[in-house]
Design an enzyme around this catalytic site. Structure first.
Site, PDB file in Angstrom:
ATOM      1  CB  THR A   9       5.199  -3.655   8.428  1.00 42.37           C
ATOM      2  OG1 THR A   9       5.264  -3.113   7.110  1.00 42.37           O
ATOM      3  CG2 THR A   9       4.039  -3.006   9.185  1.00 42.37           C
TER       4      THR A   9
ATOM      5  CB  ALA B  41       4.122  -0.845   3.009  1.00 42.43           C
TER       6      ALA B  41
ATOM      7  CB  VAL C 162       7.906   2.778  -1.032  1.00 36.90           C
ATOM      8  CG1 VAL C 162       8.313   1.476  -1.735  1.00 36.90           C
ATOM      9  CG2 VAL C 162       6.573   3.287  -1.580  1.00 36.90           C
ATOM     10  CE  LYS C 163      11.585  -1.451   6.783  1.00 35.59           C
ATOM     11  NZ  LYS C 163      11.066  -2.320   7.846  1.00 35.59           N
ATOM     12  CB  ILE C 164      13.484   0.452  -1.136  1.00 38.92           C
ATOM     13  CG1 ILE C 164      12.121   0.825  -1.725  1.00 38.92           C
ATOM     14  CG2 ILE C 164      14.452  -0.005  -2.219  1.00 38.92           C
ATOM     15  CD1 ILE C 164      12.160   1.886  -2.773  1.00 38.92           C
TER      16      ILE C 164
END
Ligand code: E4P
Length: 216
Positions: free
Chosen positions: A27, A60, A86-88
């Protein structure tokens, strides 16, 4: 090759999952906004809803762009569900945050990657996934598949464990080209996955088999 679906739409996620070929979900803030998911509680609940549909990793994305903010948000996201990645974003503090999460055993997806140098930094920091945006490169007359190929080549040279997650996929040919150059994952709109099914000879062949079977 893993197939992720690139959406926050629960019906589409269910449909792809029901096909039996889905390995995860990505996402981003734009995809969440498209579904009308707003406010922290609703956003967090939506991620849990997605995790309850699929078995694989669910990316996310943090909204913060400073190190402390990314750590705060990322820890909150990671505590939500064991499937959360965890999308960074690929920025300086993002690389520091990826290193921090990598040391803590929390999975990360380094997003907004458009060059091999950025991908090298993400791997050095210990990202679980790197997300080169091939469609957005194609949109500006730059060869997105060539970037995927370059990153796969570099990672293989040094046996980096970071998985190449081809993102910003626009159609079935992108998926096939990603498979040819060895991307570990393709994250795709549902329609691009369904378009892989299509061939006119399959349709005409099936119609003939069915009409012949009806004659017997
Ligand atoms: C997924 O991780 C990316 O955020 C997404 O593929 C971007 O796709 P777009 O270029 O179609 O917005």
């Amino acid at each position: 090759m893993k197939f992720f679906i690139d959406t926050a739409n629960l019906d589409q996620i269910r449909e792809a999952n029901d096909l039996g070929v889905l390995d995860g979900v990505t996402t981003n803030p734009s995809l969440m906004a498209k579904e009308g998911i707003r406010g922290q509680n609703n956003i967090l609940k939506h991620y849990v809803d997605i995790c309850n549909i699929v078995e694989g990793d669910v990316s996310a994305e943090v909204i913060a762009v400073d190190f402390e903010g990314m750590i705060r948000e990322g820890e909150l996201l990671a505590e939500l569900h064991p499937q959360i990645v965890v999308k960074i974003p690929m920025i300086k503090d993002g690389i520091k945050a990826i290193k921090y999460f990598s040391n803590k055993g929390i999975k990360t997806n380094c997003t907004l990657v458009f060059s091999p140098g950025q991908a090298l930094l993400a791997a050095k920091a210990g990202a679980t996934y790197v997300s080169p945006f091939l469609g957005r490169l194609d949109d500006v007359s730059t060869d997105g598949i060539a970037l995927i190929e370059q990153i796969v080549f570099i990672y293989n040279n040094y046996e980096f464990e970071t998985q190449v997650l081809a993102a910003s996929i626009r159609g079935p040919l992108h998926i096939i080209k990603c498979a040819e150059v060895g991307a570990d994952v393709a994250t795709c709109p549902l329609q691009s996955i369904l378009d892989l099914l299509k061939h006119p000879l399959t349709d005409s062949g099936l119609a003939k088999f069915l009409s012949d079977a009806a004659k017997v």
